[in-house]
Design a protein around this motif. Structure first.
Motif, PDB file in Angstrom:
ATOM      1  N   VAL A  43      41.699  40.349  59.846  1.00 47.77           N
ATOM      2  CA  VAL A  43      41.325  39.342  58.849  1.00 47.77           C
ATOM      3  C   VAL A  43      41.786  39.801  57.474  1.00 47.77           C
ATOM      4  N   SER A  44      42.346  38.877  56.731  1.00 41.66           N
ATOM      5  CA  SER A  44      42.684  39.148  55.327  1.00 41.66           C
ATOM      6  C   SER A  44      42.441  37.891  54.510  1.00 41.66           C
ATOM      7  N   ILE A  45      42.019  38.098  53.276  1.00 42.76           N
ATOM      8  CA  ILE A  45      41.783  36.998  52.331  1.00 42.76           C
ATOM      9  C   ILE A  45      42.516  37.304  51.040  1.00 42.76           C
ATOM     10  N   HIS A  46      43.239  36.317  50.563  1.00 42.74           N
ATOM     11  CA  HIS A  46      43.926  36.439  49.274  1.00 42.74           C
ATOM     12  C   HIS A  46      43.236  35.495  48.289  1.00 42.74           C
ATOM     13  N   PRO A 172      39.849  44.483  57.974  1.00 45.30           N
ATOM     14  CA  PRO A 172      39.675  43.493  56.903  1.00 45.30           C
ATOM     15  C   PRO A 172      40.373  43.949  55.629  1.00 45.30           C
ATOM     16  N   GLN A 173      41.024  43.020  54.954  1.00 44.74           N
ATOM     17  CA  GLN A 173      41.735  43.333  53.711  1.00 44.74           C
ATOM     18  C   GLN A 173      41.537  42.209  52.712  1.00 44.74           C
ATOM     19  N   LEU A 174      41.280  42.596  51.471  1.00 46.51           N
ATOM     20  CA  LEU A 174      41.111  41.638  50.385  1.00 46.51           C
ATOM     21  C   LEU A 174      42.257  41.815  49.404  1.00 46.51           C
ATOM     22  N   PHE A 175      42.982  40.741  49.175  1.00 46.90           N
ATOM     23  CA  PHE A 175      44.125  40.759  48.269  1.00 46.90           C
ATOM     24  C   PHE A 175      43.842  39.858  47.068  1.00 46.90           C
ATOM     25  N   LYS A 192      35.808  46.491  44.575  1.00 45.21           N
ATOM     26  CA  LYS A 192      35.745  45.568  45.711  1.00 45.21           C
ATOM     27  C   LYS A 192      35.612  46.372  46.997  1.00 45.21           C
ATOM     28  N   LYS A 193      35.122  45.720  48.020  1.00 38.48           N
ATOM     29  CA  LYS A 193      34.834  46.404  49.274  1.00 38.48           C
ATOM     30  C   LYS A 193      34.992  45.423  50.419  1.00 38.48           C
ATOM     31  N   ASP A 194      35.559  45.876  51.537  1.00 43.31           N
ATOM     32  CA  ASP A 194      35.653  45.046  52.736  1.00 43.31           C
ATOM     33  C   ASP A 194      35.309  45.889  53.957  1.00 43.31           C
ATOM     34  N   TYR A 195      34.535  45.324  54.848  1.00 45.78           N
ATOM     35  CA  TYR A 195      34.091  46.054  56.036  1.00 45.78           C
ATOM     36  C   TYR A 195      33.635  45.074  57.111  1.00 45.78           C
ATOM     37  N   PHE A 218      33.521  40.651  52.692  1.00 53.85           N
ATOM     38  CA  PHE A 218      34.333  40.953  51.516  1.00 53.85           C
ATOM     39  C   PHE A 218      33.420  40.894  50.297  1.00 53.85           C
ATOM     40  N   GLU A 219      33.367  41.980  49.532  1.00 55.14           N
ATOM     41  CA  GLU A 219      32.452  42.064  48.398  1.00 55.14           C
ATOM     42  C   GLU A 219      33.235  42.406  47.127  1.00 55.14           C
TER      43      GLU A 219
END
Length: 346
Positions: A43-46, A172-175, A192-195, A218-219
């Motif tokens: 999962v990734s969110i941009h 998980p990755q937050l872009f 920021k933090k993702d887990y 995603f935080e």
């Protein structure tokens, strides 16, 4: 004799066969089928923007892109073309025989708006789902330090129908990796933090064990910019409180009363202003403590000038009392504010 022996052997053989027929046939135990490993979905969110942050409702709008990627070894051969080719399904119904994991945003209010979406099927059985989404999210906020508060803005994505035994979120990755001020104009982004974690739901199962689902978190940690409040709230309140102390330099008692009552009414307007910025809370925020302390300071000043007027025997005594209050009230107010800052922020 030979016919007799043959008859006996046939009789014995019949009895043996009869005995064997009474017992169930031993069946070779089939090896237990191994359960398939859970489907791993990356999962990734941009983020495009976080805006319309409403402290009263504890909500915020998010515009961004969601990308899910996974490998499906059971993908039908008709979708597996020669190496390098891929199928793209954009803004239409996906084929029903392609497994697309169902998911939901846990902390979203209402339905999310999907602006565009597509499914990419690669020849190596890797699939990518991509959508641009837009929605109003919510999270629990702590306003004790408001307006110098720090908040955590979260996006929680969870599998809807597939339990953890069948689907798990991974990587998980937050872009973008570095979030600058343009993403949240009124806030300073700190971290920021993702887990991924596991959520258990007992109401979905008849037994007490419950069912567990994979959740991707995603935080974004941010601190409110205080400059606006320094100029629009704290500075005017400070000026009003200081103005209330100036009555001790005014000699006329009627003018002292008029000044104090006018300042008290002015403080009321700030109370209405701050009440429109925050939800109804069971505790006082820092800005409310500052306003309440302003009320108390002006009220005590009013009591002091009435006490001086009622009990001073002569003009000389009045001057001495006023001189004492000129030092006492500023020191008392500053000490109170310093103690509040230490207790709340330290």
């Amino acid at each position: 004799m030979k016919p007799l022996k043959m008859t006996k052997m046939k009789t014995i053989l019949s009895l043996v066969l009869l005995l064997f027929s009474l017992f169930p046939k031993a069946q070779a135990s089939e090896p237990a089928k191994q359960k398939d490993a859970p489907l791993e979905v990356a999962v990734s969110i941009h983020l495009n923007k976080i805006y319309d942050i409403n402290s009263v409702n504890q909500t915020y709008m998010i515009d961004g892109y969601l990308v899910l990627s996974w490998h499906d070894p059971k993908l039908k051969k008709k979708y597996c073309r020669k190496y390098g080719d891929k199928l793209v399904y954009e803004n239409k119904e996906f084929p029903k025989d392609i497994l697309v994991p169902s998911f939901e945003f846990i902390n979203i209010l209402g339905d999310r708006e999907i602006i565009n979406r597509r499914l990419i099927v690669n020849s190596d059985q890797n699939l990518i789902y991509n959508e641009r989404f837009h929605g109003r999210f919510t999270t629990s906020m702590d306003f004790h330090k408001y307006p110098n508060d720090k908040q955590c803005f979260t996006i929680q994505l969870e599998s809807f129908s597939m339990e953890k035994e069948d689907l798990v979120f991974v990587n998980p990755q937050l872009f973008p990796k570095v979030l600058d001020a343009s993403y949240m104009e009124e806030w300073n982004i700190l971290d920021k933090k993702d887990y991924v974690n596991e959520m258990m739901y007992n109401h979905l199962s008849a037994n007490k064990k419950g069912e567990s689902f994979s959740r991707c978190n995603f935080e974004i940690f941010a601190q409110r910019k205080i400059e606006y409040y320094l100029w629009k709230v704290f500075l005017p309140i400070g000026l009003l409180v200081v103005a209330s102390w100036l009555v001790f330099w005014v000699k006329d008692f009627a003018n002292q009363l008029n000044i104090s009552f006018t300042l008290m009414l002015t403080m009321v307007t700030f109370n209405f202003f701050t009440s429109s910025l925050l939800p109804t809370l069971p505790y006082n925020t820092f800005i409310e403590i500052v306003i309440i302390s302003g009320y108390i300071s002006i009220f005590l000043t009013l009591i002091a000038i009435i006490f001086t007027y009622a009990y001073s025997k002569n003009k000389r005594t009045t001057v001495k009392i006023n001189n004492f209050f000129q030092v006492f009230f500023p020191l008392l107010y500053i000490l109170f504010i310093v103690l509040c800052v230490i207790i709340i922020f330290v």
